[in-house]
Design an enzyme around this catalytic site. Structure first.
Site, PDB file in Angstrom:
ATOM      1  N   ASP A  40       0.770  -1.262   0.092  1.00  0.00           N
ATOM      2  CA  ASP A  40       0.006   0.109   0.027  1.00  0.00           C
ATOM      3  C   ASP A  40       0.769   1.237   0.036  1.00  0.00           C
ATOM      4  OD1 ASP A  40      -1.813   2.162   1.013  1.00  0.00           O
ATOM      5  OD2 ASP A  40      -3.245   0.795   1.372  1.00  0.00           O
ATOM      6  N   GLN A 103     -14.588   2.281   1.593  1.00  0.00           N
ATOM      7  CA  GLN A 103     -13.818   1.894   0.123  1.00  0.00           C
ATOM      8  C   GLN A 103     -13.434   2.846  -0.580  1.00  0.00           C
ATOM      9  OE1 GLN A 103     -15.779  -1.218  -2.245  1.00  0.00           O
ATOM     10  NE2 GLN A 103     -13.976  -1.517  -3.260  1.00  0.00           N
ATOM     11  N   HIS A 109     -10.251  -5.842  -2.363  1.00  0.00           N
ATOM     12  CA  HIS A 109      -8.767  -5.951  -1.944  1.00  0.00           C
ATOM     13  C   HIS A 109      -8.763  -6.114  -0.742  1.00  0.00           C
ATOM     14  CE1 HIS A 109      -9.742  -1.782  -2.100  1.00  0.00           C
ATOM     15  NE2 HIS A 109      -9.015  -1.470  -0.992  1.00  0.00           N
ATOM     16  N   HIS A 111      -6.562  -5.563   2.804  1.00  0.00           N
ATOM     17  CA  HIS A 111      -5.625  -4.969   3.742  1.00  0.00           C
ATOM     18  C   HIS A 111      -4.857  -5.779   4.712  1.00  0.00           C
ATOM     19  CE1 HIS A 111      -6.571  -0.715   2.381  1.00  0.00           C
ATOM     20  NE2 HIS A 111      -7.691  -1.286   2.334  1.00  0.00           N
TER      21      HIS A 111
HETATM   22  P1  AMP Z   1      -9.625   1.086   0.481  1.00  0.00           P
HETATM   23  O1  AMP Z   1     -10.331   1.152  -1.084  1.00  0.00           O
HETATM   24  O2  AMP Z   1     -10.386   2.090   1.337  1.00  0.00           O
HETATM   25  O3  AMP Z   1      -9.854  -0.152   1.182  1.00  0.00           O
HETATM   26  O4  AMP Z   1      -8.339   1.526   0.002  1.00  0.00           O
HETATM   27  C1  AMP Z   1      -7.651   1.610  -0.880  1.00  0.00           C
HETATM   28  C2  AMP Z   1      -6.102   1.797  -0.545  1.00  0.00           C
HETATM   29  O5  AMP Z   1      -5.442   1.623  -1.696  1.00  0.00           O
HETATM   30  C3  AMP Z   1      -5.551   2.704   0.335  1.00  0.00           C
HETATM   31  O6  AMP Z   1      -5.107   2.163   1.707  1.00  0.00           O
HETATM   32  C4  AMP Z   1      -4.453   3.394  -0.301  1.00  0.00           C
HETATM   33  O7  AMP Z   1      -3.494   3.836   0.276  1.00  0.00           O
HETATM   34  C5  AMP Z   1      -4.080   2.263  -1.425  1.00  0.00           C
HETATM   35  N1  AMP Z   1      -3.809   2.849  -2.701  1.00  0.00           N
HETATM   36  C6  AMP Z   1      -4.010   3.591  -3.542  1.00  0.00           C
HETATM   37  N2  AMP Z   1      -3.529   3.838  -4.572  1.00  0.00           N
HETATM   38  C7  AMP Z   1      -2.403   2.896  -4.699  1.00  0.00           C
HETATM   39  C8  AMP Z   1      -1.507   2.512  -5.609  1.00  0.00           C
HETATM   40  N3  AMP Z   1      -1.401   3.012  -6.702  1.00  0.00           N
HETATM   41  N4  AMP Z   1      -0.706   1.411  -5.154  1.00  0.00           N
HETATM   42  C9  AMP Z   1      -0.885   0.960  -3.827  1.00  0.00           C
HETATM   43  N5  AMP Z   1      -1.675   1.375  -2.979  1.00  0.00           N
HETATM   44  C10 AMP Z   1      -2.716   2.203  -3.419  1.00  0.00           C
END
Ligand code: AMP
Length: 150
Positions: A40, A103, A109, A111
């Site tokens: 992340d 989200q 995905h 975490h």
């Molecule tokens: P969520 O959709 O809230 O579960 O979280 C999306 C996660 O993706 C967040 O923790 C971001 O920090 C992470 N994120 C966003 N863009 C990228 C990227 N290009 N590469 C890796 N992680 C990312």
């Protein structure tokens, strides 16, 4: 959405779909035909890793149960490697569904976040980590995965 079978459509312009297509880079720790795991970029703790099934679904709600059946054992494998790599006391697993659920990226995905006793999590999407730190952390997890497989 009116009921539990009325999901928004999957949109393949999301950032994880672009990573899966190789259009943008990621700090990958593992990849096979079904799943990919990468760092992340805004970690809530050092070693924060994302586990992403390759099959398109917006989140848990519209995912094929067969995809979910492969996702959890793989998440366990990554969680064990992350715990070892970061000498963590525990692991937090999080998975968000729809904006109301927290989200922000609309490709399923999970975490995987290493935790240490008495250390709180940083804010979700709190700030970008330096690329060289992400590279080093991905290497640590890859090494731990190798050791697990040995
Ligand atoms: P969520 O959709 O809230 O579960 O979280 C999306 C996660 O993706 C967040 O923790 C971001 O920090 C992470 N994120 C966003 N863009 C990228 C990227 N290009 N590469 C890796 N992680 C990312």
């Amino acid at each position: 959405m009116t009921d539990q079978t009325d999901f928004p459509d999957y949109d393949d312009s999301n950032i994880f779909a672009r990573i899966l297509r190789g259009e943008i880079p990621s700090h990958k720790v593992f990849e096979d035909d079904d799943v990919i795991a990468f760092m992340d970029v805004m970690p809530q703790a050092p070693g924060h890793t994302l586990v992403v099934p390759k099959a398109p679904s917006r989140n848990l709600l519209d995912a094929d149960p067969a995809v979910l059946a492969k996702l959890m054992p793989f998440t366990q494998r990554i969680a064990r490697a992350v715990k070892k790599a970061f000498e963590a006391d525990g692991i937090t697993i999080m998975q968000f569904n729809e904006p109301a659920g927290g989200q922000t990226v609309f490709h399923l995905h999970v975490h995987v976040i290493p935790r240490h006793d008495g250390v709180g999590l940083k804010r979700h999407e709190g700030g970008m980590e330096k690329p060289d730190v992400l590279v080093a952390n991905a290497n640590k997890i890859r090494q731990a995965l190798k050791e697990e497989d040995a």
